[in-house]
Design an enzyme around this catalytic site. Sequence first.
Site, PDB file in Angstrom:
ATOM      1  N   HIS A 196      -1.070  -0.964  -8.143  1.00  0.00           N
ATOM      2  CA  HIS A 196      -1.612  -2.301  -8.358  1.00  0.00           C
ATOM      3  C   HIS A 196      -1.969  -2.480  -9.823  1.00  0.00           C
ATOM      4  O   HIS A 196      -2.305  -1.517 -10.516  1.00  0.00           O
ATOM      5  CB  HIS A 196      -2.848  -2.551  -7.482  1.00  0.00           C
ATOM      6  CG  HIS A 196      -3.904  -1.492  -7.598  1.00  0.00           C
ATOM      7  ND1 HIS A 196      -3.790  -0.280  -6.949  1.00  0.00           N
ATOM      8  CD2 HIS A 196      -5.062  -1.443  -8.285  1.00  0.00           C
ATOM      9  CE1 HIS A 196      -4.864   0.461  -7.232  1.00  0.00           C
ATOM     10  NE2 HIS A 196      -5.640  -0.216  -8.047  1.00  0.00           N
ATOM     11  N   ASN A 205      -4.715   1.624 -13.192  1.00  0.00           N
ATOM     12  CA  ASN A 205      -5.357   2.927 -13.093  1.00  0.00           C
ATOM     13  C   ASN A 205      -4.413   3.886 -12.380  1.00  0.00           C
ATOM     14  O   ASN A 205      -3.815   3.530 -11.351  1.00  0.00           O
ATOM     15  CB  ASN A 205      -6.665   2.815 -12.322  1.00  0.00           C
ATOM     16  CG  ASN A 205      -7.718   2.040 -13.094  1.00  0.00           C
ATOM     17  OD1 ASN A 205      -7.805   2.149 -14.313  1.00  0.00           O
ATOM     18  ND2 ASN A 205      -8.505   1.245 -12.390  1.00  0.00           N
ATOM     19  N   THR A 239      -8.504   4.423  -6.890  1.00  0.00           N
ATOM     20  CA  THR A 239      -9.064   4.643  -5.555  1.00  0.00           C
ATOM     21  C   THR A 239      -8.085   4.266  -4.453  1.00  0.00           C
ATOM     22  O   THR A 239      -8.186   4.794  -3.349  1.00  0.00           O
ATOM     23  CB  THR A 239     -10.371   3.847  -5.364  1.00  0.00           C
ATOM     24  OG1 THR A 239     -10.103   2.467  -5.572  1.00  0.00           O
ATOM     25  CG2 THR A 239     -11.437   4.320  -6.339  1.00  0.00           C
TER      26      THR A 239
END
Length: 107
Positions: free
Chosen positions: A96, A83, A91
């Site tokens: 990651h 993401n 977030t």
Amino acid sequence: MNCLFCRIIEGEIPSAKVYEDEFVFAFRDINPLAPTHVLIVPKTHYDSVLDAPHETIGHMTEAAKLIAKAEGVDEKGFRLVMNTGADAGQTVKHLHMHLLGGRELPM
Ligand code: 5GP
Ligand code: ZN
């Protein structure tokens, strides 16, 4: 150090580690979305994939392949997700890769 994943890598915050090598640290997501949900994180801090060199992406992907086999999801399949930014719902601002498997994953 203010970054959550840097603190997890340093062991300041506990995590369920599944894999570690010179370049990456991997641990179970605290809020799993699938039977296997592992986060693969480079030991060097990058905010997102936009900042990371291709070698880092390669190390993360090679680790994902090893973890997928160790978790037994390589044959039926799995998904790798990074993401990036607000629209994708990133977030944690430390690059990651999510490894998701162990169930069917509709788009
Ligand atoms: P993002 O939404 O940024 O792509 O993914 C961040 C992920 O980190 C989320 O799936 C979330 O559940 C996970 N996460 C957030 N805080 C922690 C934590 O303290 N420990 C672990 N193991 N996972 C976390
Ligand atoms: Zn960090």
